[in-house]
Design a protein around this motif. Structure first.
Motif, PDB file in Angstrom:
ATOM      1  N   ILE A  53       0.830  -1.209   0.000  1.00 41.60           N
ATOM      2  CA  ILE A  53       0.000   0.000   0.000  1.00 41.60           C
ATOM      3  C   ILE A  53       0.863   1.258   0.000  1.00 41.60           C
ATOM      4  CG2 ILE A  53      -1.630   1.359   1.383  1.00 41.60           C
ATOM      5  CD1 ILE A  53      -2.895  -1.353   2.236  1.00 41.60           C
ATOM      6  N   VAL A  54       1.890   1.291   0.831  1.00 45.29           N
ATOM      7  CA  VAL A  54       2.761   2.473   0.891  1.00 45.29           C
ATOM      8  C   VAL A  54       3.479   2.687  -0.442  1.00 45.29           C
ATOM      9  CG1 VAL A  54       4.837   3.425   1.976  1.00 45.29           C
ATOM     10  CG2 VAL A  54       3.042   2.432   3.394  1.00 45.29           C
ATOM     11  N   GLY A  55       4.032   1.621  -1.004  1.00 44.68           N
ATOM     12  CA  GLY A  55       4.728   1.746  -2.285  1.00 44.68           C
ATOM     13  C   GLY A  55       3.817   2.222  -3.409  1.00 44.68           C
ATOM     14  N   LYS A  56       2.637   1.642  -3.501  1.00 43.82           N
ATOM     15  CA  LYS A  56       1.689   2.024  -4.556  1.00 43.82           C
ATOM     16  C   LYS A  56       1.191   3.452  -4.360  1.00 43.82           C
ATOM     17  CE  LYS A  56       1.349  -2.165  -6.470  1.00 43.82           C
ATOM     18  NZ  LYS A  56       1.603  -2.478  -7.857  1.00 43.82           N
ATOM     19  N   ALA A  57       0.864   3.816  -3.119  1.00 43.04           N
ATOM     20  CA  ALA A  57       0.360   5.170  -2.844  1.00 43.04           C
ATOM     21  C   ALA A  57       1.413   6.224  -3.147  1.00 43.04           C
ATOM     22  CB  ALA A  57      -0.101   5.267  -1.392  1.00 43.04           C
ATOM     23  N   LEU A  58       2.660   5.961  -2.793  1.00 41.61           N
ATOM     24  CA  LEU A  58       3.737   6.910  -3.108  1.00 41.61           C
ATOM     25  C   LEU A  58       3.928   7.071  -4.609  1.00 41.61           C
ATOM     26  CD1 LEU A  58       6.413   6.089  -0.386  1.00 41.61           C
ATOM     27  CD2 LEU A  58       5.079   8.185  -0.614  1.00 41.61           C
ATOM     28  N   ARG A  59       3.843   5.980  -5.318  1.00 44.58           N
ATOM     29  CA  ARG A  59       3.980   6.040  -6.775  1.00 44.58           C
ATOM     30  C   ARG A  59       2.905   6.936  -7.385  1.00 44.58           C
ATOM     31  NH1 ARG A  59       1.530   1.467 -10.444  1.00 44.58           N
ATOM     32  NH2 ARG A  59       2.047   2.266 -12.482  1.00 44.58           N
ATOM     33  N   TYR A  60       1.653   6.711  -7.007  1.00 40.68           N
ATOM     34  CA  TYR A  60       0.569   7.525  -7.571  1.00 40.68           C
ATOM     35  C   TYR A  60       0.627   8.967  -7.070  1.00 40.68           C
ATOM     36  CZ  TYR A  60      -1.557   3.601  -9.963  1.00 40.68           C
ATOM     37  OH  TYR A  60      -1.789   2.561 -10.819  1.00 40.68           O
ATOM     38  N   TRP A  61       1.117   9.170  -5.847  1.00 44.36           N
ATOM     39  CA  TRP A  61       1.305  10.532  -5.352  1.00 44.36           C
ATOM     40  C   TRP A  61       2.318  11.277  -6.216  1.00 44.36           C
ATOM     41  CZ3 TRP A  61       5.665  12.898  -3.251  1.00 44.36           C
ATOM     42  CH2 TRP A  61       5.444  14.170  -2.735  1.00 44.36           C
ATOM     43  N   LEU A  62       3.389  10.587  -6.600  1.00 44.22           N
ATOM     44  CA  LEU A  62       4.382  11.205  -7.491  1.00 44.22           C
ATOM     45  C   LEU A  62       3.780  11.552  -8.848  1.00 44.22           C
ATOM     46  CD1 LEU A  62       7.572   9.103  -6.709  1.00 44.22           C
ATOM     47  CD2 LEU A  62       7.218  11.537  -6.244  1.00 44.22           C
ATOM     48  N   ILE A  63       2.939  10.690  -9.361  1.00 40.41           N
ATOM     49  CA  ILE A  63       2.291  10.954 -10.648  1.00 40.41           C
ATOM     50  C   ILE A  63       1.351  12.157 -10.526  1.00 40.41           C
ATOM     51  CG2 ILE A  63       0.658  10.055 -12.354  1.00 40.41           C
ATOM     52  CD1 ILE A  63       1.892   7.263 -11.785  1.00 40.41           C
ATOM     53  N   VAL A  64       0.552  12.195  -9.463  1.00 37.97           N
ATOM     54  CA  VAL A  64      -0.367  13.314  -9.259  1.00 37.97           C
ATOM     55  C   VAL A  64       0.410  14.614  -9.083  1.00 37.97           C
ATOM     56  CG1 VAL A  64      -2.063  14.317  -7.672  1.00 37.97           C
ATOM     57  CG2 VAL A  64      -2.245  11.916  -8.328  1.00 37.97           C
ATOM     58  N   SER A  65       1.427  14.608  -8.230  1.00 39.81           N
ATOM     59  CA  SER A  65       2.220  15.811  -7.993  1.00 39.81           C
ATOM     60  C   SER A  65       2.908  16.290  -9.253  1.00 39.81           C
ATOM     61  CB  SER A  65       3.268  15.545  -6.910  1.00 39.81           C
ATOM     62  OG  SER A  65       2.653  15.226  -5.706  1.00 39.81           O
ATOM     63  N   SER A  66       3.476  15.366  -9.998  1.00 39.74           N
ATOM     64  CA  SER A  66       4.143  15.732 -11.252  1.00 39.74           C
ATOM     65  C   SER A  66       3.159  16.332 -12.243  1.00 39.74           C
ATOM     66  CB  SER A  66       4.808  14.512 -11.886  1.00 39.74           C
ATOM     67  OG  SER A  66       5.790  13.999 -11.032  1.00 39.74           O
ATOM     68  N   THR A  67       1.987  15.761 -12.313  1.00 43.19           N
ATOM     69  CA  THR A  67       0.969  16.253 -13.242  1.00 43.19           C
ATOM     70  C   THR A  67       0.506  17.652 -12.850  1.00 43.19           C
ATOM     71  OG1 THR A  67       0.218  13.993 -13.652  1.00 43.19           O
ATOM     72  CG2 THR A  67      -1.276  15.765 -14.276  1.00 43.19           C
ATOM     73  N   LEU A  68       0.299  17.873 -11.573  1.00 43.45           N
ATOM     74  CA  LEU A  68      -0.210  19.167 -11.121  1.00 43.45           C
ATOM     75  C   LEU A  68       0.843  20.272 -11.131  1.00 43.45           C
ATOM     76  CD1 LEU A  68      -2.449  18.083  -8.117  1.00 43.45           C
ATOM     77  CD2 LEU A  68      -3.221  18.980 -10.327  1.00 43.45           C
ATOM     78  N   TYR A  69       2.082  19.926 -10.776  1.00 39.53           N
ATOM     79  CA  TYR A  69       3.079  20.968 -10.554  1.00 39.53           C
ATOM     80  C   TYR A  69       4.205  21.016 -11.581  1.00 39.53           C
ATOM     81  CZ  TYR A  69       0.509  21.001  -6.230  1.00 39.53           C
ATOM     82  OH  TYR A  69      -0.508  21.048  -5.323  1.00 39.53           O
ATOM     83  N   LEU A  70       4.509  19.904 -12.209  1.00 36.71           N
ATOM     84  CA  LEU A  70       5.587  19.901 -13.202  1.00 36.71           C
ATOM     85  C   LEU A  70       5.057  19.994 -14.628  1.00 36.71           C
ATOM     86  CD1 LEU A  70       7.980  17.203 -11.705  1.00 36.71           C
ATOM     87  CD2 LEU A  70       8.131  19.689 -11.493  1.00 36.71           C
ATOM     88  N   LEU A  71       3.826  19.547 -14.825  1.00 35.30           N
ATOM     89  CA  LEU A  71       3.235  19.555 -16.158  1.00 35.30           C
ATOM     90  C   LEU A  71       1.920  20.352 -16.190  1.00 35.30           C
ATOM     91  CD1 LEU A  71       3.603  15.727 -16.815  1.00 35.30           C
ATOM     92  CD2 LEU A  71       5.148  17.514 -17.603  1.00 35.30           C
ATOM     93  N   PRO A  72       1.891  21.548 -15.603  1.00 34.91           N
ATOM     94  CA  PRO A  72       0.612  22.245 -15.487  1.00 34.91           C
ATOM     95  C   PRO A  72       0.024  22.699 -16.821  1.00 34.91           C
ATOM     96  CG  PRO A  72       2.394  23.679 -14.821  1.00 34.91           C
ATOM     97  CD  PRO A  72       2.983  22.310 -15.036  1.00 34.91           C
ATOM     98  N   ASN A  73       0.835  22.838 -17.842  1.00 32.47           N
ATOM     99  CA  ASN A  73       0.339  23.325 -19.125  1.00 32.47           C
ATOM    100  C   ASN A  73       0.046  22.215 -20.116  1.00 32.47           C
ATOM    101  OD1 ASN A  73       0.491  25.998 -18.267  1.00 32.47           O
ATOM    102  ND2 ASN A  73       2.659  26.078 -18.778  1.00 32.47           N
ATOM    103  N   LEU A  74       0.198  20.976 -19.689  1.00 35.72           N
ATOM    104  CA  LEU A  74      -0.100  19.837 -20.550  1.00 35.72           C
ATOM    105  C   LEU A  74      -1.603  19.794 -20.820  1.00 35.72           C
ATOM    106  CD1 LEU A  74       1.184  17.297 -21.876  1.00 35.72           C
ATOM    107  CD2 LEU A  74       0.535  16.078 -19.811  1.00 35.72           C
ATOM    108  N   ALA A  75      -1.968  19.737 -22.083  1.00 37.35           N
ATOM    109  CA  ALA A  75      -3.395  19.745 -22.454  1.00 37.35           C
ATOM    110  C   ALA A  75      -4.056  18.446 -22.015  1.00 37.35           C
ATOM    111  CB  ALA A  75      -3.543  19.933 -23.949  1.00 37.35           C
ATOM    112  N   ALA A  76      -5.304  18.550 -21.645  1.00 31.98           N
ATOM    113  CA  ALA A  76      -6.061  17.362 -21.221  1.00 31.98           C
ATOM    114  C   ALA A  76      -6.577  16.612 -22.430  1.00 31.98           C
ATOM    115  CB  ALA A  76      -7.224  17.755 -20.335  1.00 31.98           C
TER     116      ALA A  76
END
Length: 143
Positions: A120-143
Motif C-alpha cells: 500500500i505504501v509503495g503504490k500510494a507513493l507512486r501515484y502521489w508522485l504521478i499526481v504531484s508531477s501532473t499538477l506541478y511539473l506539467l501544469p500546461n499539458l493539455a487534457a
C-alpha cells in the motif's frame, strides 16, 4: 465523477496483476480534466492498484502453481525477494518485475500484515508522485 473513479479503480486493479494496463495515463487524463478532485483520483488509483497487488500476493500465498517457472523467468526479482524480504514490496510498482514481486512474496510466505503495508505504501507513493508531477511539473499539458 463516480464513473471516473470506478474506471480508474478498475484500470489500476488490472494494472497491478500480471496483465498490462494504462492506469497512469488515465490518472493523468482525469487530473488534467478535473484537478480539484486529484486526491480522489489518487485514492482510487492507489486503492485499486494496492488491492490488485494484495490479491496477487494472496494467490501466491495459497497457490504454489507456476512457482518454479516464474523463478526461472524472473530470476532477479526472485533473488531480491529472497534476500531482502518484505522491503522488496515497496517496489512492486516497478515496470516488468513489479507485478511478480507480490506473487513471489506470497510464495515465500512473507508475513501478511507487513506485506500489505509495504504494498500500500509503495503504490500510494507512486501515484502521489504521478499526481504531484501532473499538477506541478506539467501544469500546461493539455487534457
Amino acid at each position: 465523477m463516480l464513473s471516473e473513479l470506478l474506471i480508474l479503480f478498475t484500470s489500476s486493479f488490472v494494472s497491478a496483476t500480471l496483465f498490462p494496463g494504462g492506469s497512469e495515463l488515465l490518472l493523468i487524463y482525469y487530473i488534467k480534466a478535473d484537478p480539484q478532485h486529484s486526491w480522489l483520483y489518487w485514492l482510487s488509483a492507489s486503492a485499486g492498484n494496492s488491492l490488485g497487488a494484495i490479491i496477487t500476493y494472496l494467490l501466491g500465498y495459497y497457490i504454489n502453481w507456476g512457482r518454479d517457472k516464474a523463478a526461472y523467468k524472473y530470476p532477479k526479482a526472485w533473488k531480491y525477494s529472497c534476500r531482502y524480504g518484505v522491503i522488496t514490496l515497496f517496489f512492486s510498482w516497478l515496470p516488468i518485475i513489479g507485478d511478480f514481486l507480490p506473487l513471489a512474496a506470497g510464495w515465500l510466505r512473507f508475513s501478511i500484515l507487513p506485506s500489505t503495508i509495504a504494498i500500500i505504501v509503495g503504490k500510494a507513493l507512486r501515484y502521489w508522485l504521478i499526481v504531484s508531477s501532473t499538477l506541478y511539473l506539467l501544469p500546461n499539458l493539455a487534457a
